[in-house]
Design an enzyme around this catalytic site. Sequence first.
Site, PDB file in Angstrom:
ATOM      1  N   GLU A 115     -47.176  38.924  63.703  1.00 11.43           N
ATOM      2  CA  GLU A 115     -46.941  37.663  64.417  1.00 11.43           C
ATOM      3  C   GLU A 115     -48.016  37.293  65.435  1.00 11.43           C
ATOM      4  OE1 GLU A 115     -43.201  38.918  62.573  1.00 11.43           O
ATOM      5  OE2 GLU A 115     -44.692  39.960  63.803  1.00 11.43           O
TER       6      GLU A 115
ATOM      7  N   ASP B  79     -40.653  39.375  66.643  1.00 13.59           N
ATOM      8  CA  ASP B  79     -39.252  39.162  66.999  1.00 13.59           C
ATOM      9  C   ASP B  79     -38.360  39.981  66.064  1.00 13.59           C
ATOM     10  OD1 ASP B  79     -39.844  37.536  64.765  1.00 13.59           O
ATOM     11  OD2 ASP B  79     -38.407  35.993  65.345  1.00 13.59           O
TER      12      ASP B  79
ATOM     13  N   GLY C 244     -40.237  34.354  57.453  1.00 14.12           N
ATOM     14  CA  GLY C 244     -39.333  33.215  57.578  1.00 14.12           C
ATOM     15  C   GLY C 244     -40.078  31.911  57.352  1.00 14.12           C
TER      16      GLY C 244
ATOM     17  N   GLY D 221     -39.477  38.433  59.191  1.00 17.50           N
ATOM     18  CA  GLY D 221     -38.058  38.341  58.900  1.00 17.50           C
ATOM     19  C   GLY D 221     -37.584  39.364  57.893  1.00 17.50           C
TER      20      GLY D 221
END
Length: 348
Positions: A136, A144, A65, A113
């Site tokens: 991440e 996430d 992202g 993402g």
Amino acid sequence: MTEDVKTWKTGDVGRITLNRPKALNALNQDMVTAMIEALTGWADDDDVKAVVVDGEGEKGFCAGGDIKMLAESGRAGDDRAWRFWRDEYRLNTLIKEYAKPYVALIDGITMGGGVGVSVHGSHRVAGDRTLFAMPETGIGFHPDVGGAYFLPRLAGALGTWMGLTGARLRTADAIAAGVATHYVPSERNGELIYALETERLDDDGERIEELLDGFGGDAGHSDLAHARGLIDAAFGRESVDAILFALDEAGDAWSAKQAGTLRSKSPTSLRVTLEALRRGADLDFRGVMTQDLRVSMRFLAPGSDFYEGVRAVVVDKDNAPKWAPAPTGTEIEAFFGPLDGEHEMTFI
């Protein structure tokens, strides 16, 4: 409508192509919005039997992202980051709960993402260029987009290993781990897409399975089987410190490499991630997405390792982050508390 994603109907399928090849098709707000609109529109369209998603270019399906925007939003104190994450997690949930076959052609870099818009679908088709990871913790963040749902549900401690170290899985390993469901050689990708677009599809997805099997091949040998014993022995431990102790005690080159990797990551990210995975194992998908939004927003707090990670990896690119010390149990717990009423997760 954004040019960064193309959506259209052809034959019996709804088609989505992520169209930012120079950015490895990394997601932005407009792309997330366009995907939500397309998927919700096709959900009740009897002419659409399945959805097929791919990425423009040969390098990336979707590399993540807009990390830089998220950090800028956090520093500015505005709602851009919150809105992006809320909508991205709504999209992830829509894909997870989608009643029709959702075929993601993950032939290229698939991270962050990109994992969120593929791994929760019914079919994840790896190619020869597949590189799958949740990296991440290396930027002071957490896995996430539902990472705390699918990672704990992989065999043994594979998910914990992937989530903490950011391990990168090539094609055969992605198949072996179960994050990819099928393999089709990259050179046959165009043929597969043409077949999906032109064949008559049924309502139960049987024809899609036949096509994927027909275009499939041998993904090659996975090294995960050799590493599984070491992964489970160390990453099944209950704390980051215990995992590091087990790796140090193992005395082999693979374990030493994993220990070095862990020590290069944000201590806060490692501990929050491990806690998120442990909690996520007992939550349903929407519960995990609610948790994801809470934890993501807490990483925007002043002084967060997230800002230092973005500086080191994305902005200055010196890859020399200066992380904060490991957090206390109370500090970890604070990541998981509810947000205010206006910012709690809501679903479509």
